[in-house]
Structure formats: C-alpha cells, structure tokens
Design a protein around this motif. Structure first.
Motif, PDB file in Angstrom:
ATOM      1  N   THR A 414       0.835  -1.196   0.000  1.00 33.16           N
ATOM      2  CA  THR A 414       0.000   0.000   0.000  1.00 33.16           C
ATOM      3  C   THR A 414       0.870   1.246   0.000  1.00 33.16           C
ATOM      4  OG1 THR A 414      -1.667   1.285   1.213  1.00 33.16           O
ATOM      5  CG2 THR A 414      -0.177  -0.054   2.539  1.00 33.16           C
ATOM      6  N   ALA A 416      -0.145   3.969   1.388  1.00 31.52           N
ATOM      7  CA  ALA A 416      -0.541   4.740   2.573  1.00 31.52           C
ATOM      8  C   ALA A 416      -0.832   3.754   3.694  1.00 31.52           C
ATOM      9  CB  ALA A 416      -1.763   5.597   2.284  1.00 31.52           C
ATOM     10  N   ALA A 417       0.167   3.441   4.487  1.00 30.12           N
ATOM     11  CA  ALA A 417      -0.015   2.430   5.525  1.00 30.12           C
ATOM     12  C   ALA A 417      -0.680   3.015   6.763  1.00 30.12           C
ATOM     13  CB  ALA A 417       1.317   1.798   5.898  1.00 30.12           C
TER      14      ALA A 417
ATOM     15  N   GLY B 182      -2.518  -8.977   2.506  1.00 32.11           N
ATOM     16  CA  GLY B 182      -1.841  -9.497   3.691  1.00 32.11           C
ATOM     17  C   GLY B 182      -1.363  -8.393   4.611  1.00 32.11           C
ATOM     18  N   LEU B 183      -1.898  -7.175   4.411  1.00 33.38           N
ATOM     19  CA  LEU B 183      -1.385  -6.018   5.156  1.00 33.38           C
ATOM     20  C   LEU B 183      -2.084  -5.842   6.499  1.00 33.38           C
ATOM     21  CD1 LEU B 183      -1.261  -3.488   2.185  1.00 33.38           C
ATOM     22  CD2 LEU B 183       0.632  -4.846   3.109  1.00 33.38           C
ATOM     23  N   ARG B 184      -1.315  -5.504   7.521  1.00 33.82           N
ATOM     24  CA  ARG B 184      -1.865  -5.155   8.854  1.00 33.82           C
ATOM     25  C   ARG B 184      -2.297  -3.701   8.913  1.00 33.82           C
ATOM     26  NH1 ARG B 184      -0.396 -10.384   8.816  1.00 33.82           N
ATOM     27  NH2 ARG B 184      -0.726 -11.320  10.839  1.00 33.82           N
ATOM     28  N   LYS B 185      -1.690  -2.878   8.088  1.00 31.84           N
ATOM     29  CA  LYS B 185      -1.975  -1.443   8.128  1.00 31.84           C
ATOM     30  C   LYS B 185      -2.170  -0.966   6.700  1.00 31.84           C
ATOM     31  CE  LYS B 185       0.851   0.927  11.089  1.00 31.84           C
ATOM     32  NZ  LYS B 185       2.170   1.226  11.719  1.00 31.84           N
ATOM     33  N   ASP B 186      -3.292  -0.338   6.435  1.00 35.54           N
ATOM     34  CA  ASP B 186      -3.546   0.151   5.087  1.00 35.54           C
ATOM     35  C   ASP B 186      -4.577   1.259   5.169  1.00 35.54           C
ATOM     36  OD1 ASP B 186      -3.853   0.598   2.420  1.00 35.54           O
ATOM     37  OD2 ASP B 186      -4.615  -1.396   1.932  1.00 35.54           O
TER      38      ASP B 186
END
Lengths: 460, 460
Positions: A414, A416-417, B182-186
């Motif tokens: 992404t 923008a995390a 699979g992202l924890r933060k987006d």
C-alpha cells in the motif's frame, strides 16, 4: 454567506466562530507547512448537538465542511482549500470523557480529546489505551479515527479500527448516528461504524467513540540488536513471535543510513551501528527484571552482530529516544521525499533490495532513509539526494514515487499504511488502487453525501 | 426460468446444478429444522469467475440469490424462501488454499473451506488460526465471515472481523472486488471489505479471504472454578486479565442449572457444582506444566468455592467436553427459547439478576439456562418451562423475548452477539436497533444492490 455565519454564530456562540486571520491561522496551515488554506471561517462547536445543528445549517446553505482534530495530518487531510468558501470545523471543544467502564475495559470519549489525554484517562483507571504515536500530545482521537491511525504498538494491539468498539457520528444529513457501544461481539446488522474509520471526514463527522482498554502491562523488556541484513530482521521478527507470543509489542527497524544520521546528530547516544538495527520491546504482567532476564537468555542463543538490553527504565527511555528522534533528525539533515508504505512483512527484504537498486539506477548517489514498524510491514521510506546537493529534490518526486509505488504494488503493498491520503496522494490512489474498490468507495460516498459537502476535493 | 437454468448449467456445468429434490434437500432445511426452503435450484460454482458469471446471469434474469456455506446458521440465514424462485448458491466447491505466507502470518483461502480445514492449514505451517466454535467441522469460512463469527477465543483474538486482512467479493453487479491483502496497516481509501463482514450475503458473495495467523501457543493451563455469584465471576475475569494479560484465552461461565443438567445427563463428569462455574484457559509459548503451576499458585491466593486445574491434556479435554456438551445436553432435556445476547461484561450480573426476576414474575417456575462467553459479554440465555410440562413453550416466545431484549437494551446490549439475524430476528432488529443506524444500512443496501437480488427478505 453572512446570513449563514450569523445563524451559525447563533448555534455555537459568536466567540466560537473565528473569522479574523489572526485567529484562524493556526488552523489553516498543515503541520509540515505544505498546505495553506483560506476558510470561510473556523467553527468550534461544543457538543454533538451543536455539530449536528451546524451540519444541517451548512447543508441548507450548501457550505462544504472540513473537519479538523489536532491538525497533525502529514497529508494535508485537515486543511481547507483556498476558495474562502469551506467551513473549517475544529472539534477541539468536544474534549470530555463521557463514560469509563473499567470492569468492561472500555472508555467513551469525545472526538476532540488528545490521544495523550485518552491514554491518561485509561491509566488513571489502571488500564491501558495502547495507541501510541509521535504526535500523541497534540493529535486528537477523532483524527486518529478518521485516519485509522497506527503507530508503535499495532503489532500487538492493532490499529485504531481494532481499538474501536463504538462511534457517534453526525451524518451528512445532520442526523446523529448513535453507534456507541461497549460490546466486543455484536452481529445485530451491518457494523456501520466501520465506514467512518479511515474515511478522513468525507462521510460525516465523528463526535465520540467507545474505545477498548487493556490490562496495563507492568513489565517491559527492551533491546536494541544489530543484524546483517533485512532478511535477518524478518527471521528475528518471527522467532520473537514464536518465543514470546503476544508479549512482542514493538518491532522497529532502522537502516544503517538512519543509524549514521543518529550518530552524527546525537553523538554518543547510539550503542553501536550495524547494517540494520532492531528495536524490540516485550511487555507483560509481572515485573520487568524477570522479563528482561528472559529476553537476555533468549538473545544469548541468537546470532547477532551486537545487542543491548535496557537494564533500567532510564536505559529503556534512551533506546526509545533514538527511535523517536529519527524523524526530526532526518529533517535536520535536509528535505526528503517521504513514503508511508506497507508490504507484507515477509516481502520487506525483497522490496528494500529491489527499490534500492531501482533508485540507484535512476538516481546514482541517491540516499534512502528507511525505518519504521517492520512488525506490521510498515516502513517510512524517505528518499533524498537524487541529485548532488539535494537542492532540486522535489523535481524528481513524481519519478521517485513511481519507482517506489510500482514496487510496493508488485509486492501487494500500500502507498498509505498509516498516514492516509489527504490532499497529498489522491492521484496516486487513483492510479494504484483496484478500480472496483475505488468505484465502490465512490458509490458509498454518493449514497451518504450526495451533495458532496463533507471534506470535498479529497479522494472520494 | 428454463432458459436461465440452461445458461447457468453452461457456466457451472450441469452436474453442479441440482434441481431434483433428493439432491437439494440437504441444502434446503436449516440445521435446527426450523426453516424449510424450496429453491429454484442449487448451484455449486467452482471458482470466483464462475460465481461472477452466475451473478451476472441471475441479474439479467432477475433471479434472487441465497448464498450458503456449511448450512450451520442458527437463524435460518442460509435457507431460501418457499417460492421456488430463489437460487441457492452453495460455495462448497471453492475449497482451496490460495496462498500461505507463514512469514507474514497470513493465509488466503476460498470461502467454501470448512473452519476446521482452515485451522488445519494453519497448524500445518506451525501457525494458529484462532477462530473456534462448535460447528467448526462443517461451517465454512465464508459463512463465518458473513456472520462475523465469534466463538471460544474472541476474548484474546477477536471476532472473525478482527481476524480478516482481506476479502474477495463478487458484487451484486457481477464485478469481482479484489480486496485480498496481507497487510496489517492500510489507509489507502475506505476499508470496503468491512461492509461484507456480517452482511449475511445481502451485499455480495464472499469468495475468498486473507486471514491473520498467530504464533501457535505451546502451553495451555485450564481450570474449572466454582464461585458464589455472577458478580464474583466478573471480578475474576478482571483479576485474571490483570494477572495474566493476553494469556487469558477463554473465560466461559455455566450457571448452576447448567451444571445440574450436565450432572444429570453426564453423571460423574463434573468435579463439583457451585452457583456459577468458570472455565478458564490460559495459553502461552513455553510449556504447559510451568503455566499450570503459575495458575495453581495464583488460584491458591483467591477466594473460591471449589476448583480444579487440569494436570494433563486428557484432563484438559475432559473439562472442555463439559462446556462443549452444554448445547446438546440442553437439547436432550427438551426445547427452549434461545437467546444469543451480549451486554458489557460489567453488566452481566445486573442483567442476570433483573432478567431472572422479571421472567419468574411473568412465568412462575420458569427455567433459565445461562452459559457462554462471559469474557466477551456474550451469553446463551435459554428459557424453558414457562408453563408446567413445557409443552406450549413457544406460545410464550414473543413475551419471553420482549422481557429479555428490553433488559438487554437497557444494559446497552445486543440481541445478536454472534449468531446474526437471518430469518429469525429481523422484526426484533427493527424494534430495538437505532433507527438512524437501520436507515443507514438500508441506504448502503440500496446503493450496492438496487435490484435487491442478494439474499432478499432478510433484514436489509
């Protein structure tokens, strides 16, 4: 407009309607000094009912609303445009604790409380509110919600979304959605509050929230470890999860370039330098000495270049200060093109390798400052010195972003995390985001705010 | 319709389009035997692309779709109506692991995998997928997502929503939303996947998901403790959180009526009876003996009526079997009016007290069987014997529900903590839910599914 302002003054009190430039200036420039807005006025409502009346009035007069919390957005998310026609709504007067239920581990607060004040309210009840980030002294919980804030403890406790049990929102039509709740489990209909978390004020104004609290850890163990490469860092991350489970609260990484900057601007503070430094923190019930001993014993069995474990709270604070000094240290060294990117943690080594190679090929001599929340796959990846002297850096920004974001998306990441999109990245979002997802977002915006008055001109 | 079915057979293969009653019957009655549907046909697509083609075709022909996973809904959520015009879409052939990223602690699976198969895929990679519930052998992950399932480990790991990183969804217009991640933060735009979790198939068909995995705990410590009253139970809950933090994985309660039923139908299994029994489980890295020792030492310092700590895996399983036998034991004892309610944990004692009193006043001699996930505030609160002999029980259901739900909402609770709404509770939802929230849900439904073809006649 004069009629609108007069009626608005009647709703919130004329003392809370600011129009003189001397009064509005602190609201109209973003914290990085990149965006400068000119609002119709700054309104400071004092309650949810006043916010609702304000929204209804603005709707009648077709006045657009830009909500603002602590004005700490790094993407210009809370700065109005230059038209002089948008109403900036500062939520800062909604700053009360509404309810504390320590036995339910929940806390209901208004949107304008600073994050630090929320943390303190939890601590006063011997509970933890775990969200923690650099601007916590000034950012407000409404802004944290509207950007789904992340920070330093996401690895263990999740982002703002996961810390939110309920919301109160003034909808674009001026109705108040009461979705405040202390429940952990609720399948009674759609979980409508989810829409507003991370919406950057484009679907309504968050006025209050019920937050999850946790038992307050009494033990901390903190280490700085040097390893050879980014692949080792990820191996460490997973070995720590296996060994310590949920005790692993923080896993931050700093590249060698970062460490060299810290060594230069904070001489004598860094205990060593290595290709990559890992800042590791465990937290638990029990006491710190025992937890630190366990960490020391575990570290003794690992391969590493160097390592220190804090032996006191003072030493722990010193290690944290190094991490926290990183943004400001980098600023002292000159401007950089900043990226708030995320990839799966497993992809960090390949991403760093490929992005470094591609940038060096395009800009020989380029400098990459990479650090951040590797435990969540979130890196601050900042690029400078694309040309000797670094003076014309921003002329290269589009090409730098393209190189970085192309690789981020090749690794399913992404752009923008944790900082959101704001005014800074809408065109990048349009370029990289799944078009079906983007269209769905716009369908929702159209359904909830057909007049387009909620923080317009952003990305919805 | 024949034209539609012929074209549909072309998309999914005629072997996967079931119309004979002998073939469709296992899909058309819900697991409690309360709802009996008559579908146009049962379609068993084999891929997301086939699901998308099916939805586009159904849209052209204005055929409504009722999605079904493992057919384990307790609220008739996956049973079609009796019109013979709705297409039941069974997702069971979408049962593959798409991707496993052990180093990122994530797993991407198709919607038709059973929960048990997902747990096993995680375990095979030495990881934990923590969702755990009674029907895990047959329920499917798509159903778990569509109802935001809860179960036995929510206290520590959260509900299905919190365990979901990404989704793939076929939208009502037949487009495929690729929000797998699979992202924890987006923070790159609205988190649109949230809409479909808990939507009971009314906004689209979930075809795949990326799930969070965790380090697999190697140590368990399990105790059954007897206490005097419900207030003590909540004091215990919070004392355990303070002492053991995130190690506290399960905190279930059983009333004395429950224990008496267990003692009657499973003689010799229950080590003691008490006004309330608490089933407590800690889990951690390390080994079970050490963790059990810590629990024993802690228990020795508490006030309790009675208590046992499992000294072996066999003893642990025996304690769990008692909890797991509760639903079936109650069934053997005759019918009951079931409630899947939630209140803030802190409100459980007052709710139990007030509801018990109100029901006894209305129905002298009534029996309340209360047990469940007190750590999340979620109780299964089942009422029987409103009249002697219990034969005309369901004649009293409306009044019983009203008494129970009035008190649930007085304590800021929910009438559907983890089982959803389905066909069983739409009118109760309409009565108790915040009208602004309900209107917002309908606005979203209208925006996404204007033709109303996705699981119609439910609560949207």
């Amino acid at each position: 407009m004069n009629d609108f302002l007069a009626r608005l003054a009647g709703v919130i009190g004329s003392a809370n309607l600011l129009t003189a430039e001397a009064d509005t200036t602190r609201y109209t420039t973003d914290q990085r000094g990149r965006y400068h807005g000119r609002p119709l006025a700054v309104a400071r409502p004092g309650s949810s009912a006043e916010v609702a009346a304000l929204v209804r009035l603005a709707r009648q007069h077709r006045v657009a609303i830009v909500p603002q919390g602590g004005n700490t957005s790094t993407c210009g998310g809370a700065t109005p445009d230059g038209s002089g026609r948008q109403l900036l709504v500062a939520l800062e007067r909604l700053n009360r604790v509404r309810a504390l239920d320590a036995a339910n581990h929940s806390l209901t607060v208004e949107a304008g409380m600073t994050l630090a004040a929320v943390q303190q309210a939890a601590a006063d009840a011997d509970r933890l509110f775990p969200l923690s980030l650099a601007s916590e002294g000034s950012c407000q919980i409404g802004g944290n919600l509207s950007t789904n804030a992340g920070g330093l403890a996401v690895l263990r406790y999740g982002t703002m979304r996961e810390l939110t049990l309920g919301l109160e929102v003034v909808l674009p039509d001026g109705q108040v959605l009461n979705a405040l709740s202390g429940l952990r489990k609720d399948t009674s209909g759609l979980d409508v509050k989810q829409l507003f978390i991370g919406a950057e004020g484009q679907l309504g104004l968050i006025t209050a929230a019920t937050l999850k609290l946790f038992a307050r850890p009494t033990a901390h163990a903190t280490a700085l470890v040097g390893v050879w490469d980014a692949a080792s860092a990820i191996t460490w991350l997973n070995a720590l999860k296996d060994a310590f489970g949920d005790r692993l609260t923080t896993f931050e990484i700093l590249s060698e370039v970062c460490q060299n900057l810290l060594a230069h601007y904070h001489p004598g503070q860094l205990p060593f330098t290595a290709p990559w430094a890992l800042l590791i923190e465990l937290s638990d019930s029990g006491d710190s000495a025992e937890l630190s001993e366990r960490l020391v014993a575990w570290l003794a069995r690992q391969d590493m270049l160097d390592g220190v474990v804090a032996q006191s709270e003072t030493e722990r604070q010193k290690l944290w200060q190094l991490r926290e000094a990183m943004s400001e240290t980098q600023k002292r060294d000159g401007p950089s093109i900043k990226h708030d990117i995320g990839v799966p943690s497993s992809a960090i080594p390949a991403f760093l390798d490929e992005a470094g190679t591609a940038l060096q090929a395009a800009f020989p001599g380029v400098r990459v400052v990479a650090f951040g929340h590797a435990g969540d796959g979130n890196l601050h990846y900042n690029v400078s010195h694309t040309r000797p002297g670094n003076a014309e850096l921003f002329a290269d920004e589009p090409r730098v972003n393209e190189i970085v974001y192309d690789l981020v998306y090749r690794h399913a990441g992404t752009l923008a995390a944790e900082h959101g999109i704001g005014q800074l990245k809408p065109h990048w979002l349009a370029r990289y985001k799944d078009p079906v997802a983007l269209a769905l977002m716009k369908t929702i915006k159209q359904a909830l705010d057909p007049a387009g008055l909620m923080n317009p001109g952003r990305w919805l």
